[in-house]
Each structure stands twice: as C-alpha cells, then as structure tokens.
Design a protein around this motif. Structure first.
Motif, PDB file in Angstrom:
ATOM      1  N   LEU A  24       0.643  -1.223  -0.134  1.00 28.55           N
ATOM      2  CA  LEU A  24       0.088  -0.032  -0.117  1.00 28.55           C
ATOM      3  C   LEU A  24       0.764   1.354   0.053  1.00 28.55           C
ATOM      4  CD1 LEU A  24      -2.599  -0.818   2.819  1.00 28.55           C
ATOM      5  CD2 LEU A  24      -2.856  -1.034   0.164  1.00 28.55           C
ATOM      6  N   PRO A  25       0.403   2.229  -0.457  1.00 27.31           N
ATOM      7  CA  PRO A  25       1.340   3.622  -0.669  1.00 27.31           C
ATOM      8  C   PRO A  25       1.509   3.870   1.187  1.00 27.31           C
ATOM      9  CG  PRO A  25      -0.675   3.910  -1.902  1.00 27.31           C
ATOM     10  CD  PRO A  25      -0.812   2.465  -1.341  1.00 27.31           C
ATOM     11  N   ALA A  26       2.476   4.475   1.294  1.00 24.89           N
ATOM     12  CA  ALA A  26       3.017   5.017   2.743  1.00 24.89           C
ATOM     13  C   ALA A  26       2.270   6.217   3.032  1.00 24.89           C
ATOM     14  CB  ALA A  26       4.206   5.084   2.733  1.00 24.89           C
ATOM     15  N   ARG A  27       2.003   6.677   4.056  1.00 23.86           N
ATOM     16  CA  ARG A  27       1.487   7.803   4.595  1.00 23.86           C
ATOM     17  C   ARG A  27       0.144   8.129   4.151  1.00 23.86           C
ATOM     18  NH1 ARG A  27       6.752   8.083   3.388  1.00 23.86           N
ATOM     19  NH2 ARG A  27       6.233   9.309   1.290  1.00 23.86           N
ATOM     20  N   VAL A  28      -0.522   7.258   3.833  1.00 24.96           N
ATOM     21  CA  VAL A  28      -2.004   7.354   3.705  1.00 24.96           C
ATOM     22  C   VAL A  28      -2.781   6.468   4.668  1.00 24.96           C
ATOM     23  CG1 VAL A  28      -1.790   7.886   1.296  1.00 24.96           C
ATOM     24  CG2 VAL A  28      -2.307   5.605   1.863  1.00 24.96           C
ATOM     25  N   SER A  29      -4.296   6.854   4.707  1.00 33.17           N
ATOM     26  CA  SER A  29      -4.964   6.022   5.501  1.00 33.17           C
ATOM     27  C   SER A  29      -5.153   4.154   4.920  1.00 33.17           C
ATOM     28  CB  SER A  29      -6.388   6.224   5.422  1.00 33.17           C
ATOM     29  OG  SER A  29      -7.093   6.308   4.391  1.00 33.17           O
ATOM     30  N   VAL A  30      -5.462   3.438   5.596  1.00 35.53           N
ATOM     31  CA  VAL A  30      -5.690   1.996   5.205  1.00 35.53           C
ATOM     32  C   VAL A  30      -6.844   2.119   3.898  1.00 35.53           C
ATOM     33  CG1 VAL A  30      -6.543  -0.394   5.601  1.00 35.53           C
ATOM     34  CG2 VAL A  30      -4.940   0.939   7.107  1.00 35.53           C
ATOM     35  N   ALA A  31      -7.813   2.831   4.176  1.00 29.37           N
ATOM     36  CA  ALA A  31      -8.850   2.713   3.198  1.00 29.37           C
ATOM     37  C   ALA A  31      -8.480   3.708   1.817  1.00 29.37           C
ATOM     38  CB  ALA A  31     -10.076   3.967   3.797  1.00 29.37           C
ATOM     39  N   ALA A  32      -7.590   4.608   1.886  1.00 30.55           N
ATOM     40  CA  ALA A  32      -7.471   5.423   0.791  1.00 30.55           C
ATOM     41  C   ALA A  32      -6.059   4.300  -0.018  1.00 30.55           C
ATOM     42  CB  ALA A  32      -6.559   6.836   1.256  1.00 30.55           C
ATOM     43  N   GLY A  33      -5.215   3.786   0.891  1.00 34.36           N
ATOM     44  CA  GLY A  33      -4.225   2.716   0.105  1.00 34.36           C
ATOM     45  C   GLY A  33      -5.041   1.830  -0.557  1.00 34.36           C
ATOM     46  N   LEU A  34      -5.988   1.077   0.011  1.00 36.06           N
ATOM     47  CA  LEU A  34      -6.998  -0.235  -0.624  1.00 36.06           C
ATOM     48  C   LEU A  34      -7.330   0.499  -1.789  1.00 36.06           C
ATOM     49  CD1 LEU A  34      -8.317  -1.812   2.384  1.00 36.06           C
ATOM     50  CD2 LEU A  34      -6.537  -2.532   0.903  1.00 36.06           C
TER      51      LEU A  34
END
Length: 99
Positions: A24-34
């Motif tokens: 997942l992209p770092a420094r983002v929320s789990v929801a935004a990363g998913l």
C-alpha cells in the motif's frame, strides 16, 4: 479518482490483506491505500449481505470498518503501517473473531 504522479512512485508499506501480501502507499489511510490498489470493497454488510465501500473517508459513516491487527477499526482513520494484518470479512457468514 486516486492516482499518483506517474513520474514518482510512492513509498509503500507491505501489509497482509485477507491472507495475502500486498503493498500500500505509505503515509495514507488504510482505506485510501486499498482504493489506490483497486480494492474497492471494504466489507460485507451484516444486515443485507451486500458489499460496502468507503464512503465519507473522514470517520463518520463506518462503511470502511474492518479488522486491522485484530481490532475492528475504521480504515479511513488508520494510517497504513508496515506489517499490518487486515481482514475485511467479505463473506457474510464470516463475522470475525474480534470484538
């Protein structure tokens, strides 16, 4: 909707999502990363059995509720970290074993 600058690859963190390794992209929320990696469905509604997806992304709607490191959490309010274990409980019969 959620796209990164093609010239720059974002830093990533490795997590376990529903028993498989994903970045997942770092420094983002789990929801935004998913959402970024194309995983739109966040859970299955316990009442209707229909798939749900993050809606408000600010902690109001609870549509992104999932099990993160053994605790039910709002994925939009939880920053993605290296080594997280995330379970979405997509099967309507799978209620999870966390409180």
């Amino acid at each position: 909707m959620f796209k990164h600058d093609k010239k720059k690859r974002p830093d990533t963190v490795s997590v376990i999502l529903d028993d498989r390794a994903v970045d997942l992209p770092a420094r983002v929320s789990v929801a935004a990363g998913l959402l970024d990696i194309g995983e739109i469905i966040s859970r299955t509604s316990p009442s209707s059995g229909k798939p749900c997806a993050p809606h408000c992304l600010m902690g109001v709607c609870f549509e992104c509720l999932m099990e993160i490191d053994g605790v039910k959490r709002q994925a939009c309010m939880t920053e993605a970290r290296e080594g997280m274990v995330i379970r979405r409980h997509l099967d309507p019969e799978d209620k999870g074993d966390c409180p």
